[in-house]
Design a protein around this motif. Structure first.
Motif, PDB file in Angstrom:
ATOM      1  N   GLY A 195       0.817  -1.207   0.000  1.00 13.82           N
ATOM      2  CA  GLY A 195       0.000   0.000   0.000  1.00 13.82           C
ATOM      3  C   GLY A 195       0.855   1.263   0.000  1.00 13.82           C
ATOM      4  N   VAL A 196       0.442   2.268  -0.783  1.00 13.01           N
ATOM      5  CA  VAL A 196       1.152   3.551  -0.819  1.00 13.01           C
ATOM      6  C   VAL A 196       0.184   4.659  -0.419  1.00 13.01           C
ATOM      7  CG1 VAL A 196       2.731   2.746  -2.591  1.00 13.01           C
ATOM      8  CG2 VAL A 196       0.633   3.912  -3.272  1.00 13.01           C
ATOM      9  N   ASP A 197       0.754   5.796  -0.050  1.00 15.15           N
ATOM     10  CA  ASP A 197      -0.050   6.917   0.418  1.00 15.15           C
ATOM     11  C   ASP A 197      -0.911   7.481  -0.713  1.00 15.15           C
ATOM     12  OD1 ASP A 197      -0.179   8.804   2.927  1.00 15.15           O
ATOM     13  OD2 ASP A 197      -0.213  10.097   1.152  1.00 15.15           O
ATOM     14  N   TYR A 198      -2.065   8.051  -0.348  1.00 17.29           N
ATOM     15  CA  TYR A 198      -2.987   8.609  -1.339  1.00 17.29           C
ATOM     16  C   TYR A 198      -2.410   9.823  -2.063  1.00 17.29           C
ATOM     17  CZ  TYR A 198      -7.150   5.754  -0.707  1.00 17.29           C
ATOM     18  OH  TYR A 198      -8.040   4.719  -0.727  1.00 17.29           O
ATOM     19  N   ILE A 225       8.333   7.622  -1.530  1.00 21.77           N
ATOM     20  CA  ILE A 225       6.938   7.173  -1.441  1.00 21.77           C
ATOM     21  C   ILE A 225       6.717   6.526  -0.080  1.00 21.77           C
ATOM     22  CG2 ILE A 225       5.188   5.651  -2.433  1.00 21.77           C
ATOM     23  CD1 ILE A 225       6.644   5.912  -5.098  1.00 21.77           C
ATOM     24  N   THR A 226       5.642   6.911   0.576  1.00 23.45           N
ATOM     25  CA  THR A 226       5.368   6.438   1.932  1.00 23.45           C
ATOM     26  C   THR A 226       4.439   5.230   1.903  1.00 23.45           C
ATOM     27  OG1 THR A 226       5.560   8.704   2.735  1.00 23.45           O
ATOM     28  CG2 THR A 226       4.505   7.122   4.206  1.00 23.45           C
ATOM     29  N   ILE A 227       4.745   4.242   2.741  1.00 25.91           N
ATOM     30  CA  ILE A 227       3.834   3.124   2.993  1.00 25.91           C
ATOM     31  C   ILE A 227       3.050   3.472   4.252  1.00 25.91           C
ATOM     32  CG2 ILE A 227       3.640   0.664   3.465  1.00 25.91           C
ATOM     33  CD1 ILE A 227       6.289   0.242   2.071  1.00 25.91           C
ATOM     34  N   PRO A 228       1.794   3.880   4.131  1.00 24.49           N
ATOM     35  CA  PRO A 228       1.060   4.391   5.295  1.00 24.49           C
ATOM     36  C   PRO A 228       0.622   3.266   6.230  1.00 24.49           C
ATOM     37  CG  PRO A 228      -0.393   4.317   3.414  1.00 24.49           C
ATOM     38  CD  PRO A 228       0.963   3.888   2.913  1.00 24.49           C
ATOM     39  N   PHE A 229       0.402   3.645   7.465  1.00 24.25           N
ATOM     40  CA  PHE A 229      -0.192   2.750   8.457  1.00 24.25           C
ATOM     41  C   PHE A 229      -1.669   3.120   8.588  1.00 24.25           C
ATOM     42  CE2 PHE A 229       2.059   6.297  10.401  1.00 24.25           C
ATOM     43  CZ  PHE A 229       1.054   6.932  11.103  1.00 24.25           C
ATOM     44  N   PRO A 230      -2.508   2.270   9.195  1.00 29.11           N
ATOM     45  CA  PRO A 230      -3.939   2.582   9.318  1.00 29.11           C
ATOM     46  C   PRO A 230      -4.179   3.922   9.994  1.00 29.11           C
ATOM     47  CG  PRO A 230      -3.542   0.305   9.903  1.00 29.11           C
ATOM     48  CD  PRO A 230      -2.192   0.931   9.714  1.00 29.11           C
TER      49      PRO A 230
END
Length: 293
Positions: A174-177, A251-256
Motif C-alpha cells: 500500500g502507498v499513500d494517497y 513514497i510512503t507506505i502508510p499505516f492505518p
C-alpha cells in the motif's frame, strides 16, 4: 493304509510335479513382467506389487490343480465356491486394508505424485519421502513424520506445490494517497526486476487492486522456484527491494489512519444542556397546568 498310499502315489507325484512347474512358471512370468515394467520406468513399489500378485495367483492356481489331482472327489465348482465364500469373508474383515491397498495401486499408477514432492491434503503438509502400497510417508516442515493412509490421499483433494519447477508468488503493498500512481507502479516494477530470485522468463506484473481505507494497494505478481525454501527466500528478497525502492522514490507506505470530522452536525450535544432543556420544558408544563386550574 499302505495299499491306499501306493494307489494314490502316482497322483501325489503328479501334484508335486505340478507344484514344481508352478514355481518355475511363476518365476519366469515375474522376470518377464519385471523387465517390461523397468523399461517403462514404473515405480519400484508398483513393480514389487506386481511380483507379489504374480506369485500369489500362480500358487493359487497350482495348488488348486494339485488338489484336484490328489482328491478327485473334489469338483472344480465346489473349490471355486469355497474360494468365493472365503474371499467375501476376508473382504468384509479387512475392507479398510483393501481400500488402502487399492488406493495405493491408483496412487502408484499416477505420474503426478512423486517422491520429493511437497503436498498439502487437508491438515497434512510436507514433503513425500516414500509411497508404499498401503501408506505414504510425509515429512512435515518441523521434521515430524506423518504416515498417511493411501485412502486418505485418494478421497481428499491433494495440492502438489512442486508439480512444476516454478510457482507464482504475490505481495500486496500500500502507498499513500498523495502518491502519483504511475510513479509508484514504476518503482515497484523496477524493484521486482532487480531481484535475482525472480524468474525473468515468466510474466511479472504490478497491478492496482484496491483503494483501501488508508492506502492505494498494489499487488506484485512474479514467478520463482517452487520449493518452499525458495519461495520464502524470494518473498524476503522482494520485500526488501520494494521497501528500498519506495524509500528512494520518497513514497510512503502508510499505516492505518482515522479521520476526525469537526462539522457542526458532527459535534455532540452536551448532556447538561439536554437536562436543562428537559427541566425547563417540565416547568412550563407545570405552569400551564396551574393556569388551567
Amino acid at each position: 493304509m499302505a495299499s491306499g498310499f501306493f494307489k494314490s502315489l502316482p497322483a501325489l507325484i503328479i501334484a508335486i510335479v505340478i507344484l514344481v512347474l508352478t514355481l518355475v512358471a511363476g518365476r519366469v512370468v515375474r522376470a518377464i513382467v519385471t523387465a517390461g515394467m523397468k523399461r517403462a520406468r514404473v515405480r519400484s513399489a508398483l513393480i514389487t506389487l506386481a511380483q507379489n500378485l504374480i506369485s500369489i495367483v500362480s500358487w493359487v492356481i497350482g495348488l488348486a490343480i494339485a488338489a484336484l489331482v490328489v482328491f478327485p472327489s473334489v469338483s472344480p465348482g465346489n473349490m471355486v465356491a469355497g474360494l468365493g465364500l472365503t474371499s467375501v469373508a476376508i473382504g468384509f474383515a479387512f475392507k479398510d486394508v483393501f481400500a488402502n491397498f487399492m488406493a495405493g495401486v491408483v496412487i502408484l499408477g499416477r505420474k503426478k505424485l512423486r517422491i520429493g514432492d511437497v503436498i498439502e491434503c487437508e491438515d497434512v503438509y510436507g514433503r513425500v519421502e516414500d509411497i508404499l502400497i498401503r501408506e505414504t510417508h510425509v515429512r512435515e516442515p518441523d521434521g515430524e513424520l506423518v504416515i498417511v493412509p493411501n485412502s486418505y490421499l485418494f478421497d481428499n483433494p491433494v495440492v502438489i506445490q512442486t508439480d512444476r519447477g516454478l510457482k507464482r508468488q504475490e505481495l500486496v503493498v500500500g502507498v499513500d494517497y498523495d502518491t502519483d500512481m504511475r510513479e509508484a507502479k514504476s518503482a515497484l516494477m523496477e524493484a521486482l526486476k532487480s531481484c535475482d530470485t525472480v524468474n525473468k522468463n515468466e510474466l511479472t506484473q504490478v497491478q492496482c487492486v484496491s483503494f483501501g481505507g488508508s492506502s492505494i494497494d498494489f499487488k506484485l505478481l512474479w514467478w520463482a522456484n517452487s520449493r518452499p525454501a525458495d519461495q520464502r527466500e524470494t518473498y524476503d528478497e522482494v520485500a526488501f527491494a520494494v521497501k528500498d525502492a519506495l524509500d528512494e522514490a520518497g513514497i510512503t507506505i502508510p499505516f492505518p489512519q482515522s479521520t476526525l470530522s469537526f462539522r457542526p452536525e458532527a459535534v455532540p450535544v452536551p448532556v447538561k444542556g439536554v437536562r436543562a432543556e428537559e427541566a425547563g420544558e417540565e416547568s412550563e408544563d407545570e405552569a400551564e397546568s396551574r393556569k388551567n386550574k
